[in-house]
Design an enzyme around this catalytic site. Structure first.
Site, PDB file in Angstrom:
ATOM      1  N   ASP A   8       5.536 -11.512   4.574  1.00 24.00           N
ATOM      2  CA  ASP A   8       4.506 -10.877   5.397  1.00 24.00           C
ATOM      3  C   ASP A   8       4.606 -11.216   6.890  1.00 24.00           C
ATOM      4  O   ASP A   8       4.410 -12.366   7.289  1.00 24.00           O
ATOM      5  CB  ASP A   8       3.122 -11.304   4.911  1.00 24.00           C
ATOM      6  CG  ASP A   8       2.838 -10.889   3.487  1.00 24.00           C
ATOM      7  OD1 ASP A   8       1.908 -10.087   3.286  1.00 24.00           O
ATOM      8  OD2 ASP A   8       3.523 -11.376   2.566  1.00 24.00           O
ATOM      9  N   HIS A  68      -3.363  -3.822   2.729  1.00 22.00           N
ATOM     10  CA  HIS A  68      -3.837  -3.504   4.083  1.00 22.00           C
ATOM     11  C   HIS A  68      -3.132  -2.279   4.667  1.00 22.00           C
ATOM     12  O   HIS A  68      -3.200  -2.044   5.872  1.00 22.00           O
ATOM     13  CB  HIS A  68      -3.622  -4.698   5.016  1.00 22.00           C
ATOM     14  CG  HIS A  68      -4.398  -5.915   4.641  1.00 22.00           C
ATOM     15  ND1 HIS A  68      -5.687  -5.856   4.158  1.00 22.00           N
ATOM     16  CD2 HIS A  68      -4.078  -7.243   4.680  1.00 22.00           C
ATOM     17  CE1 HIS A  68      -6.126  -7.082   3.907  1.00 22.00           C
ATOM     18  NE2 HIS A  68      -5.166  -7.935   4.206  1.00 22.00           N
ATOM     19  N   HIS A 176       1.988 -11.486  -0.260  1.00 22.84           N
ATOM     20  CA  HIS A 176       0.524 -11.467  -0.215  1.00 22.84           C
ATOM     21  C   HIS A 176      -0.105 -12.844  -0.005  1.00 22.84           C
ATOM     22  O   HIS A 176      -1.063 -12.962   0.745  1.00 22.84           O
ATOM     23  CB  HIS A 176      -0.095 -10.823  -1.459  1.00 22.84           C
ATOM     24  CG  HIS A 176      -1.599 -10.738  -1.410  1.00 22.84           C
ATOM     25  ND1 HIS A 176      -2.270  -9.958  -0.480  1.00 22.84           N
ATOM     26  CD2 HIS A 176      -2.565 -11.350  -2.149  1.00 22.84           C
ATOM     27  CE1 HIS A 176      -3.580 -10.093  -0.670  1.00 22.84           C
ATOM     28  NE2 HIS A 176      -3.778 -10.923  -1.668  1.00 22.84           N
TER      29      HIS A 176
END
Length: 275
Positions: A8, A68, A176
């Site tokens: 991420d 998201h 995540h």
């Protein structure tokens, strides 16, 4: 062939180290493909067309998203037209974006990437196992190298998906949680697996956000803006070696590159040496 999957990317700090490190790393590691989860790239939540272009310029070939994905409404048109971005495949069919992308390397190898969202401790979504079956069935037979970004909270959820797809995809790599796990392995039937490949962004933080802001809200219940932190920037991910003929993984290893290491990479591998 060799694939780098980057964990991420969080905000501008995460984007900056990608801009600094990816191209020299491609040269140093002889990477054939770079894929990254970018659902937190815009201010810590979401993605914009401008930031997407910034990541492509950094040397990223394919982008996966997570829960998201729709935080920035300006991304909707790009999700419909850009063939290198995938939204979660277990979202409804009417959700904006593609559920799978097929990327082509310079060696003319087709590589499929897709992402699924888990169900344990996550917002309600369709069954990720059924979605995986549907997406795999949609791929042409010449696509043997397949990477799944499993965007999930629980390690049990991720381990189940790894075992479910073992031998049918090249890699099941988790995102995540923003915390790299030390369980990288090749499963019995040739699938590379890791519960979470980590985070690319500021590590002097709470999962990329300012410690003081997160602390205040959790101790007092007073709402604060969880700003992206700025210190101890690192790029984390995993490098997977895959036999392009069979699609089976032969090796997986974690990487974690801080700013000093990124600077050394840049000095040792000039941009002209990159792909």
């Amino acid at each position: 062939m060799r694939i780098l999957f980057i964990g991420d990317i969080v905000g501008k700090p995460g984007r900056n180290i990608c801009l600094q490190a990816i191209r020299p790393l491609r040269a140093a590691e002889r990477l054939d493909l770079v894929v990254a989860n970018a659902e937190n790239a815009a201010g810590g939540s979401g993605l914009t067309p401008e930031i997407h272009q910034e990541l492509v310029t950094a040397g990223i070939d394919g982008i996966t998203m997570g829960d998201h994905v729709y935080r920035r409404k300006e991304i909707f048109p790009l999700l419909q037209t850009e063939r290198r971005i995938v939204r979660p495949g277990n979202y409804p069919a009417s959700a904006p974006g593609r559920d799978v992308a097929v990327l082509r390397t310079r060696q003319q190898v087709n590589v499929a990437i897709f992402t699924l969202v888990g169900r344990v401790f996550m917002p309600p979504v369709d069954c990720p196992f059924q979605a995986a079956e549907r997406i795999l069935a949609s791929l042409p037979p010449d696509v043997r190298v397949i990477l799944l970004d499993f965007h999930a909270e629980a390690t049990s959820d991720k381990q189940l998906m790894g075992r479910f797809l073992d031998g049918r995809v090249s890699a099941v790599l988790g995102t995540h949680t923003h915390v790299a796990t030390a369980d990288e392995q090749i499963l019995p039937h040739g699938t590379a697996f890791q519960c979470d490949v980590g985070m690319t962004g500021p590590f002097d933080s709470i999962l990329g956000r300012r410690i003081d802001r997160v602390m205040e809200t959790n101790r007092t219940f007073r709402p604060t803006h969880f700003e992206v932190a700025t210190k101890d920037i690192r790029m984390q991910g995993s490098i997977v070696d895959v036999d392009p003929q069979t699609g089976r993984a032969t090796a997986i290893r974690r990487i974690s590159i801080d700013e000093a290491a990124a600077e050394r990479l840049t000095k040792n591998h000039e941009p002209t040496q990159s792909l």
